[in-house]
Scaffold this motif. Sequence first.
Motif, PDB file in Angstrom:
ATOM      1  N   TYR A  80       5.712  13.926 -11.091  1.00 57.83           N
ATOM      2  CA  TYR A  80       6.559  13.667  -9.910  1.00 57.83           C
ATOM      3  C   TYR A  80       5.745  13.547  -8.615  1.00 57.83           C
ATOM      4  N   THR A 134      15.653  10.186  -7.170  1.00 55.25           N
ATOM      5  CA  THR A 134      15.146  11.374  -7.854  1.00 55.25           C
ATOM      6  C   THR A 134      15.974  12.551  -7.411  1.00 55.25           C
ATOM      7  N   GLU A 164      14.233  18.505  -5.335  1.00 55.53           N
ATOM      8  CA  GLU A 164      13.384  19.513  -6.000  1.00 55.53           C
ATOM      9  C   GLU A 164      14.150  20.818  -6.162  1.00 55.53           C
ATOM     10  N   TYR A 203       9.287   5.859 -11.509  1.00 54.75           N
ATOM     11  CA  TYR A 203      10.422   6.688 -11.937  1.00 54.75           C
ATOM     12  C   TYR A 203      11.239   5.958 -13.009  1.00 54.75           C
ATOM     13  N   TRP A 216       7.020   4.368  -6.263  1.00 57.38           N
ATOM     14  CA  TRP A 216       7.785   5.395  -6.950  1.00 57.38           C
ATOM     15  C   TRP A 216       8.976   4.825  -7.725  1.00 57.38           C
TER      16      TRP A 216
END
Length: 251
Positions: free
Chosen positions: A14, A248, A251, A101, A97
Amino acid sequence: MTELAFLVDPTAAYIRSFRARVTALPPGAVVLDRTYFYPTGGGQPNDRGTIALPGQEAAEVVDVTKSGAAVMHRVRASPAVLRSLSVGAEVEGVLDWERRYRHMRLHTGQHLLSARIFARTRLRTRKAQLAGTGANLDLEGRLSPEVLPLLAADLEEALTHPRPVTLRHVPRAEWDRNPYAERSGLVPLPPQVDPVRVVEIEASDVCPCGGTHLRSTGEIGHVRLRPPVPVVGGDRVGFTLEEASRPTPSE
Ligand SMILES: [Zn+2]
């Protein structure tokens, strides 16, 4: 040699930007002491992105390949940018990204689909190829079309009831004693691989793999299965991501 930093642990996949040092500058390419750019391999396409000196115009990374123990970042940049790069300089790498991803979602989806096909039919996957928003799995035999709705339901279930994806580094001798004989993949493990990087989808799949994966099957998103088509050696079954891009989870 280049440290393949994306392999280290599940969170490394990530990482979107990083600092590294230039160790060589072959024509049109940059070699770093460490990288998070994935080089083409194992059916997963290379990453793209940029490499730049801090605060300077970036070189575009257009291809990434392995060359022995080094990773070659092929770059496109103005002559001035290329001249400004020197061995020993610290640079910042930034991954594309969205592309990476998507590859992580396809790759984890492929592990899961291979596992579910094996569980339902005992057919193993001979090889897998990811590209764009889809993946193809070449099986060792013919897949009965009536299994497809069951597989589609399996994939949907792994989205609504997410399973964690974990990573272990297992000594080769231990791997070869083989507590994991029931593998869904047929790709042989090269003899020099030690330790073995073992990717596990909880209660679903155990697979030696050097690719980049999600933390959870819940991030794969909805997929559309394609009916099997015959190829040499068996059937090819594919799937496409319904959402080409997907944020995404935080976190
Ligand atoms: Zn994998």
